[in-house]
Design an enzyme around this catalytic site. Sequence first.
Site, short mmCIF file in Angstrom:
data_model
loop_
_atom_site.label_atom_id
_atom_site.label_comp_id
_atom_site.label_asym_id
_atom_site.label_seq_id
_atom_site.Cartn_x
_atom_site.Cartn_y
_atom_site.Cartn_z
N LYS A 136 0.96 -0.98 0.00
CA LYS A 136 -0.07 0.09 -0.12
C LYS A 136 0.94 1.23 -0.09
CE LYS A 136 -3.66 2.38 2.23
NZ LYS A 136 -3.16 3.57 1.94
N ARG A 139 -7.51 10.84 -7.36
CA ARG A 139 -8.72 10.44 -6.85
C ARG A 139 -9.60 11.31 -6.77
NH1 ARG A 139 -8.76 7.32 -1.33
NH2 ARG A 139 -10.14 8.77 -0.74
N ARG A 164 -16.06 -0.52 -0.91
CA ARG A 164 -17.06 -1.79 -0.93
C ARG A 164 -16.24 -2.60 0.05
NH1 ARG A 164 -21.61 -1.72 -4.35
NH2 ARG A 164 -21.38 -0.10 -5.90
#
Length: 564
Positions: A262, A282, A426
């Site tokens: 990450k 983003r 999600r």
Amino acid sequence: MPERTPNISLEDTNTPLEAGAMVGGMASFAQLLFRLGTSTKTNEKLEALSGYFAHANEKDKVWVIALFSGRRPRRAVSGTQLAVWCTELIGLPMWLFQECYHTVGDLSETIALLIPEKSASTHSTEGAHTIGQPLHYYVEKFQQLEKAPEAEKKLFILQSWLELSSRDRFVFNKLLSGTFRVGVSQKLMVNALARTVQLEPNTIAHRISGNWDPASTTFTELLSEQLTQTDHSKPYPFYLAYALEDALPELGEPADWQAEWKWDGIRGQIIKRNDQLFVWSRGEDLITEKFPEFSILQNKLPNGTVIDGEILPYHDGQVLNFNVLQTRIGRKNITKKHLQEAPVGLFAYDLLELNGEDIRHLALRERRAALEELVLSLQLPFIQLSPVVSFTDWDELTTIREQSRNINSEGLMLKRRSSAYQVGRRRGDWWKWKIDPLTIDAVMVYAQKGAGRRSNLYTDYTFAVKDGDKLVPFTKAYSGLTDKEFAQVDAFVKRNSLEKFGPVRTVKPELVFEIAFEGIAASNRHKSGVALRFPRISRWRTDKTPEDINTLDDLKKMLQLYGK
């Protein structure tokens, strides 16, 4: 919008959304915001939004979509100008205005409360707009006034203040000053829109993304497939992960999962369509010009390609500290010196479009194979595949994760190999598994009142570490305590203030806190010589005294270890 509900009545409206009547104007928008701000239930927020979209002015709907997805109008005037014009209008000394501001904690709300409510006898001067203008009138007027003479700005703002109710004036000020924020996720807004138009939420999310102008785009155009096809720059909605919630064995077989590092950079999409190159962040900012290194991709990438990845400071095969990238963020012009001192690369980890075809529905393993083939064909040192982390069992991966900080990574990403590329945040297929933060014990030395709902409490603190017999301030933090703890610290500050510097209080150095942070970097702007990344209060160390806190040398050792 601020963190709290302002001291402005929610009942002074003649156009309740729940009445089902046609709504319009700033009053309806303000009512929507306050319904969203006072509700803690998702279904109530969904009802408020869908009710607004069902009945609002078409142009206002477009602007609400724009505002709620981060497309705020640029600030047309400064906060100082607004304060001065307000004091002139109501005949209030500036010192008294400042006292009101420190009590309220929000400039927009202070002005909204100080200006008297409009009355039936209020008349606009010649050339002024009429009362009850729609939302789009105001935000488009702000755009027009951005480069207008100060006198013209002042006339419009004073007239608007006098014509609007205090609640509508508050929203007007937020939009005008560029401080508008709203606590509504894009997913919630998309679901509300889906209730009023015959489109799936995922389709709506894609169509409202990209480089469209709310001042010239109609509601029908915005949601049409034609605009999606003609806007070659349009990115896909990003797929976001939740923090890992369950024990690793609950995920099932390790072989079903792909592990990646990450990274701590700028999440972005590289798009090549119609022989044009676009780079999106983003946050849906078009940042192509910020990274001229990527311009070569305009010739190298095939048309109809969209890569998802992380823009990172990168040099000689090594990912650098995020602090290096910060030297380029926000700059209007990138010079040759910036390119040399803060080189960047793209670590690609997904392929969303190939040869003009949307491939998000394919399994991750298929998208990854296509991505690897594409990146290999480019042969460009600044375009790297984000490496897959090999592991055989969860215990091995746990050990690998502990090495994250050594390569300037925040931890690991876990992605189900069979997963499609979804829209928004999600649960289930993608998880982020961050390393534990760095921590240090420090003593509070300064306190300041907070903003929003905490404007009457001292909740903004400055902390210090020891340097011999001295205390050296090194960071600020204003989050991490419970409401009860904030109230207790506030009481301590009021009882133990030593000096006053404007809104700041020097306090007895007695309360010790554990400060958590994600990274540390050298800084010439701070007396301590260091700057922390994402500092926050981890816990109140009631078990420790000021003699137990860490030292400046401890911070410098952390800088040597983790500030690469």
